[in-house]
Design an enzyme around this catalytic site. Structure first.
Site, PDB file in Angstrom:
ATOM      1  N   GLU A 190      10.592  -7.059  -2.758  1.00  0.00           N
ATOM      2  CA  GLU A 190      10.148  -8.443  -2.812  1.00  0.00           C
ATOM      3  C   GLU A 190       8.651  -8.456  -2.517  1.00  0.00           C
ATOM      4  O   GLU A 190       8.167  -7.655  -1.709  1.00  0.00           O
ATOM      5  CB  GLU A 190      10.912  -9.268  -1.767  1.00  0.00           C
TER       6      GLU A 190
ATOM      7  N   PRO B 157       7.175   7.918  15.017  1.00  0.00           N
ATOM      8  CA  PRO B 157       7.943   9.088  15.479  1.00  0.00           C
ATOM      9  C   PRO B 157       8.016  10.166  14.397  1.00  0.00           C
ATOM     10  O   PRO B 157       8.039  11.353  14.693  1.00  0.00           O
ATOM     11  CB  PRO B 157       9.341   8.517  15.748  1.00  0.00           C
TER      12      PRO B 157
ATOM     13  N   GLU C 101       3.616  -1.837  -6.704  1.00  0.00           N
ATOM     14  CA  GLU C 101       4.466  -2.586  -5.763  1.00  0.00           C
ATOM     15  C   GLU C 101       4.435  -4.091  -5.982  1.00  0.00           C
ATOM     16  O   GLU C 101       5.380  -4.791  -5.627  1.00  0.00           O
ATOM     17  CB  GLU C 101       4.032  -2.296  -4.314  1.00  0.00           C
TER      18      GLU C 101
ATOM     19  N   GLU D  59      -1.158   1.651  -6.017  1.00  0.00           N
ATOM     20  CA  GLU D  59      -0.019   1.152  -5.241  1.00  0.00           C
ATOM     21  C   GLU D  59       0.169  -0.354  -5.446  1.00  0.00           C
ATOM     22  O   GLU D  59       1.295  -0.848  -5.499  1.00  0.00           O
ATOM     23  CB  GLU D  59      -0.215   1.455  -3.756  1.00  0.00           C
TER      24      GLU D  59
ATOM     25  N   GLY E 110       0.846  -1.197   0.000  1.00  0.00           N
ATOM     26  CA  GLY E 110       0.000   0.000   0.000  1.00  0.00           C
ATOM     27  C   GLY E 110       0.870   1.230   0.000  1.00  0.00           C
ATOM     28  O   GLY E 110       2.051   1.174  -0.339  1.00  0.00           O
TER      29      GLY E 110
END
Ligand SMILES: [Zn+2]
Length: 179
Positions: free
Chosen positions: A144, A118, A99, A95, A79
């Site tokens: 991968e 963070p 991907e 996406e 995603g």
């Protein structure tokens, strides 16, 4: 479900994105907001929206291993972020093609959660997805793409995101009929 609120985003920006002059804090309603001293633009500092797919075939879920600079080498559900001019479902279809090489059809939303990284606060939306075409091949910032049996997922320290782990745990217990 407990979570740690993100540190105050208002500390992160000092200048107006519209005119370049200094931002200051002003109380608006119950919150302090960043307001431009010069043009009065109110800079609403909101979370980014991310989308991810739960694509399961024969009891195995599709994961991607991250390249790039953010948590490289670790596994996640495929995603990415929604662009400002893009519908969130279109973003996830895009996406997935980039991907994983797969064309997918999206089903219902399985889960929505805040990711308090963070680096940023993002709101993740996890959709159920089904393959409708394409050939499995990692691309873009994934190095991968592989199916893992739901009872043999990568160890926790090889998963990039706590929220993916939690969502997959939910899916194992309640989602198998839903895919
Ligand atoms: Zn300004």
């Amino acid at each position: 479900m407990t979570s740690t609120p993100h540190p105050d985003g208002n500390a992160r920006y000092t200048h107006c994105p519209k005119c370049g002059m200094a931002l200051g804090l002003e109380v608006r309603g119950e919150r302090e907001r960043l307001v431009c001293r010069a043009c009065r633009f109110v800079f609403l500092y909101n979370p980014n929206v991310g989308v991810a797919a739960i694509l399961v075939e024969d009891g195995a879920v599709l994961l991607t291993r991250r390249g790039g600079s953010f948590r490289p080498g670790l596994w996640d559900l495929p995603g990415g972020f929604v662009e400002y001019d893009e519908d969130l479902r279109d973003a996830l279809v895009r996406e997935m093609r980039e991907e994983t090489g797969l064309d997918v059809e999206l089903g219902r939303v399985f889960e929505v959660r805040s990711n308090f990284f963070p680096e940023r606060h993002s709101v993740g939306v996890w959709f159920l997805a089904r393959r409708v075409g394409g050939t499995l091949a990692a691309g873009d910032d994934a190095i991968e793409a592989r199916f893992f049996p739901l009872d043999a997922l990568p160890p926790d320290d090889e998963m990039a995101f706590e929220t993916d782990r939690a969502v997959l745990a939910m899916f194992r217990t309640e989602g198998l009929d839903a895919s």
